[in-house]
Scaffold this motif. Sequence first.
Motif, PDB file in Angstrom:
ATOM      1  N   LEU A  18       0.831  -1.204   0.000  1.00 20.73           N
ATOM      2  CA  LEU A  18       0.000   0.000   0.000  1.00 20.73           C
ATOM      3  C   LEU A  18       0.867   1.257   0.000  1.00 20.73           C
ATOM      4  CD1 LEU A  18      -2.826   1.222   0.136  1.00 20.73           C
ATOM      5  CD2 LEU A  18      -2.734   1.024   2.623  1.00 20.73           C
ATOM      6  N   LYS A  19       1.973   1.209   0.716  1.00 21.42           N
ATOM      7  CA  LYS A  19       2.868   2.359   0.751  1.00 21.42           C
ATOM      8  C   LYS A  19       3.480   2.618  -0.624  1.00 21.42           C
ATOM      9  CE  LYS A  19       6.659   4.365   3.426  1.00 21.42           C
ATOM     10  NZ  LYS A  19       7.591   4.158   4.557  1.00 21.42           N
ATOM     11  N   SER A  20       3.773   1.544  -1.367  1.00 24.95           N
ATOM     12  CA  SER A  20       4.301   1.712  -2.730  1.00 24.95           C
ATOM     13  C   SER A  20       3.274   2.383  -3.634  1.00 24.95           C
ATOM     14  CB  SER A  20       4.694   0.346  -3.305  1.00 24.95           C
ATOM     15  OG  SER A  20       5.696  -0.265  -2.529  1.00 24.95           O
ATOM     16  N   VAL A  21       1.995   1.990  -3.476  1.00 30.16           N
ATOM     17  CA  VAL A  21       0.935   2.613  -4.268  1.00 30.16           C
ATOM     18  C   VAL A  21       0.795   4.090  -3.914  1.00 30.16           C
ATOM     19  CG1 VAL A  21      -1.537   2.601  -4.735  1.00 30.16           C
ATOM     20  CG2 VAL A  21      -0.305   0.439  -4.547  1.00 30.16           C
ATOM     21  N   VAL A  22       0.853   4.392  -2.612  1.00 34.46           N
ATOM     22  CA  VAL A  22       0.733   5.777  -2.161  1.00 34.46           C
ATOM     23  C   VAL A  22       1.878   6.620  -2.705  1.00 34.46           C
ATOM     24  CG1 VAL A  22       0.860   7.257  -0.124  1.00 34.46           C
ATOM     25  CG2 VAL A  22      -0.623   5.258  -0.111  1.00 34.46           C
ATOM     26  N   ARG A  23       3.091   6.083  -2.705  1.00 32.31           N
ATOM     27  CA  ARG A  23       4.233   6.824  -3.239  1.00 32.31           C
ATOM     28  C   ARG A  23       4.071   7.085  -4.737  1.00 32.31           C
ATOM     29  NH1 ARG A  23       9.463   3.932  -0.256  1.00 32.31           N
ATOM     30  NH2 ARG A  23       9.251   5.043   1.751  1.00 32.31           N
ATOM     31  N   SER A  24       3.553   6.099  -5.458  1.00 30.00           N
ATOM     32  CA  SER A  24       3.321   6.295  -6.896  1.00 30.00           C
ATOM     33  C   SER A  24       2.292   7.390  -7.137  1.00 30.00           C
ATOM     34  CB  SER A  24       2.862   4.977  -7.533  1.00 30.00           C
ATOM     35  OG  SER A  24       3.840   3.973  -7.386  1.00 30.00           O
ATOM     36  N   MET A  25       1.224   7.380  -6.341  1.00 27.37           N
ATOM     37  CA  MET A  25       0.194   8.408  -6.496  1.00 27.37           C
ATOM     38  C   MET A  25       0.724   9.779  -6.108  1.00 27.37           C
ATOM     39  SD  MET A  25      -3.299   6.480  -5.280  1.00 27.37           S
ATOM     40  CE  MET A  25      -4.277   7.833  -5.904  1.00 27.37           C
ATOM     41  N   LYS A  26       1.608   9.822  -5.122  1.00 32.92           N
ATOM     42  CA  LYS A  26       2.233  11.097  -4.763  1.00 32.92           C
ATOM     43  C   LYS A  26       3.051  11.648  -5.924  1.00 32.92           C
ATOM     44  CE  LYS A  26       4.478  11.863  -1.058  1.00 32.92           C
ATOM     45  NZ  LYS A  26       5.451  11.678   0.042  1.00 32.92           N
ATOM     46  N   ALA A  27       3.805  10.773  -6.575  1.00 34.22           N
ATOM     47  CA  ALA A  27       4.633  11.215  -7.707  1.00 34.22           C
ATOM     48  C   ALA A  27       3.762  11.715  -8.854  1.00 34.22           C
ATOM     49  CB  ALA A  27       5.525  10.067  -8.167  1.00 34.22           C
ATOM     50  N   ILE A  28       2.662  10.995  -9.134  1.00 35.61           N
ATOM     51  CA  ILE A  28       1.768  11.417 -10.218  1.00 35.61           C
ATOM     52  C   ILE A  28       1.124  12.750  -9.892  1.00 35.61           C
ATOM     53  CG2 ILE A  28      -0.352  10.830 -11.441  1.00 35.61           C
ATOM     54  CD1 ILE A  28       0.390   7.885 -11.080  1.00 35.61           C
ATOM     55  N   ALA A  29       0.662  12.901  -8.645  1.00 33.56           N
ATOM     56  CA  ALA A  29       0.029  14.159  -8.243  1.00 33.56           C
ATOM     57  C   ALA A  29       1.009  15.321  -8.321  1.00 33.56           C
ATOM     58  CB  ALA A  29      -0.539  14.027  -6.836  1.00 33.56           C
ATOM     59  N   SER A  30       2.250  15.082  -7.906  1.00 34.93           N
ATOM     60  CA  SER A  30       3.256  16.155  -7.940  1.00 34.93           C
ATOM     61  C   SER A  30       3.528  16.605  -9.364  1.00 34.93           C
ATOM     62  CB  SER A  30       4.548  15.674  -7.282  1.00 34.93           C
ATOM     63  OG  SER A  30       4.345  15.355  -5.920  1.00 34.93           O
ATOM     64  N   SER A  31       3.684  15.650 -10.283  1.00 33.73           N
ATOM     65  CA  SER A  31       3.943  16.025 -11.676  1.00 33.73           C
ATOM     66  C   SER A  31       2.734  16.706 -12.297  1.00 33.73           C
ATOM     67  CB  SER A  31       4.324  14.783 -12.483  1.00 33.73           C
ATOM     68  OG  SER A  31       3.257  13.840 -12.493  1.00 33.73           O
ATOM     69  N   SER A  32       1.521  16.273 -11.936  1.00 32.30           N
ATOM     70  CA  SER A  32       0.313  16.891 -12.489  1.00 32.30           C
ATOM     71  C   SER A  32       0.156  18.325 -11.993  1.00 32.30           C
ATOM     72  CB  SER A  32      -0.923  16.068 -12.111  1.00 32.30           C
ATOM     73  OG  SER A  32      -0.842  14.768 -12.644  1.00 32.30           O
ATOM     74  N   ILE A  33       0.465  18.547 -10.722  1.00 32.69           N
ATOM     75  CA  ILE A  33       0.376  19.905 -10.185  1.00 32.69           C
ATOM     76  C   ILE A  33       1.260  20.847 -10.984  1.00 32.69           C
ATOM     77  CG2 ILE A  33       0.961  21.349  -8.199  1.00 32.69           C
ATOM     78  CD1 ILE A  33       0.127  19.056  -6.396  1.00 32.69           C
ATOM     79  N   GLY A  34       2.462  20.383 -11.327  1.00 31.93           N
ATOM     80  CA  GLY A  34       3.389  21.233 -12.072  1.00 31.93           C
ATOM     81  C   GLY A  34       2.837  21.684 -13.406  1.00 31.93           C
ATOM     82  N   GLN A  35       2.260  20.752 -14.172  1.00 33.35           N
ATOM     83  CA  GLN A  35       1.775  21.133 -15.498  1.00 33.35           C
ATOM     84  C   GLN A  35       0.550  22.036 -15.422  1.00 33.35           C
ATOM     85  OE1 GLN A  35       0.107  18.128 -18.030  1.00 33.35           O
ATOM     86  NE2 GLN A  35      -0.773  16.930 -16.358  1.00 33.35           N
ATOM     87  N   TYR A  36      -0.330  21.790 -14.446  1.00 36.51           N
ATOM     88  CA  TYR A  36      -1.522  22.633 -14.347  1.00 36.51           C
ATOM     89  C   TYR A  36      -1.187  24.020 -13.799  1.00 36.51           C
ATOM     90  CZ  TYR A  36      -4.161  18.365 -15.207  1.00 36.51           C
ATOM     91  OH  TYR A  36      -4.663  17.214 -15.761  1.00 36.51           O
ATOM     92  N   GLU A  37      -0.272  24.093 -12.845  1.00 37.63           N
ATOM     93  CA  GLU A  37       0.132  25.398 -12.331  1.00 37.63           C
ATOM     94  C   GLU A  37       0.869  26.200 -13.394  1.00 37.63           C
ATOM     95  OE1 GLU A  37       2.331  24.707  -8.777  1.00 37.63           O
ATOM     96  OE2 GLU A  37       0.542  24.723  -7.502  1.00 37.63           O
ATOM     97  N   SER A  38       1.675  25.529 -14.214  1.00 41.06           N
ATOM     98  CA  SER A  38       2.347  26.225 -15.322  1.00 41.06           C
ATOM     99  C   SER A  38       1.331  26.778 -16.310  1.00 41.06           C
ATOM    100  CB  SER A  38       3.315  25.266 -16.034  1.00 41.06           C
ATOM    101  OG  SER A  38       4.328  24.824 -15.156  1.00 41.06           O
ATOM    102  N   ALA A  39       0.279  26.001 -16.558  1.00 39.51           N
ATOM    103  CA  ALA A  39      -0.763  26.472 -17.467  1.00 39.51           C
ATOM    104  C   ALA A  39      -1.474  27.693 -16.891  1.00 39.51           C
ATOM    105  CB  ALA A  39      -1.773  25.352 -17.725  1.00 39.51           C
ATOM    106  N   VAL A  40      -1.744  27.677 -15.588  1.00 40.84           N
ATOM    107  CA  VAL A  40      -2.418  28.816 -14.952  1.00 40.84           C
ATOM    108  C   VAL A  40      -1.548  30.061 -15.030  1.00 40.84           C
ATOM    109  CG1 VAL A  40      -3.258  29.727 -12.759  1.00 40.84           C
ATOM    110  CG2 VAL A  40      -3.813  27.391 -13.413  1.00 40.84           C
TER     111      VAL A  40
END
Length: 305
Positions: A18-40
């Motif tokens: 479960l911790k591995s899944v959480v870490r993967s989701m953290k990485a995806i969320a972090s990268s997604s935040i970057g692209q959306y904030e750059s767009a804003v």
Amino acid sequence: MRDSIASLRHKIRSAQDLKSVVRSMKAIASSSIGQYESAVHSLDDYYYTVKLGLAASLGSTNQYAASHGTSTPQDMAPQQGLPSSSRVPAVGVIVFGSDQGLVGQFNESMVEFVVASLGNIPGKKHLWAVGERVQSRLQETDLATEVCFALPNSIHGITDLVGKILISLEAQREQGVINQVYIFHHRPESNTIYRPVNQQLLPLDDVWQRQLMDIEWPSNNLPEVMPNQDQTRRAFVREYLFVSLFRACAESLASENASRLSAMQRAEKNIDELQESLNQTFHRLRQSGIDEELFDVISGFEALS
């Protein structure tokens, strides 16, 4: 004893997975935040440019012309070409939420904000949800959603979503179903991750025009709209509607991923605490089993002696 130890081993392995899944989701969320904030951020300058173009094409340069002792063409009157309505207001409401879970109170806080805000707006409400999760939350209230749009998976899909929303808006306005439109979405914040905001998208009324007139022109040279002022004005209005919806969607997606990142950070902390507790229990039981076996050996040796 062995069953308890085997059960603990299974729980420890499950916590690690479960911790591995959480870490993967953290990485995806972090990268997604970057692209959306750059767009804003990239939209800020463009949004400002569109508003300047609207100010010029709608005749908001009157104040600049007066201050410079010049004249402004009369055919740039602010009321020309703008939608107006004297009927009983029928309000279209666009609510941005999420399609996926694991976002904390993201959708719940948005629904609470929508319900509280619409209580101060008169007229019949027509709600359009952007995201399945926020639609299900809205259905639990007295506000029924009529249309639901799916959220894009990346920044490249926002254009298609905005196009669909604008087409639906135009169809509803032509049929006389709505004459006001509001947008509700979350906006990223540094201290509180995000906060719910709303914006009146339509009509482009006197209040909206006065806000445009408050914008300072960035130079001493007055703008001139040519050759077709009405065509230019309509083009700027269309672009204003598009960029407003695009920006709202990008801010909502950035807030959603920030909320998911925060939720995953809390989940990771809870998993660490659970793993520590499980490991302590496992080692205690294992040591207890070893001690019992040693006592049995010693007791047998003493009996033989």
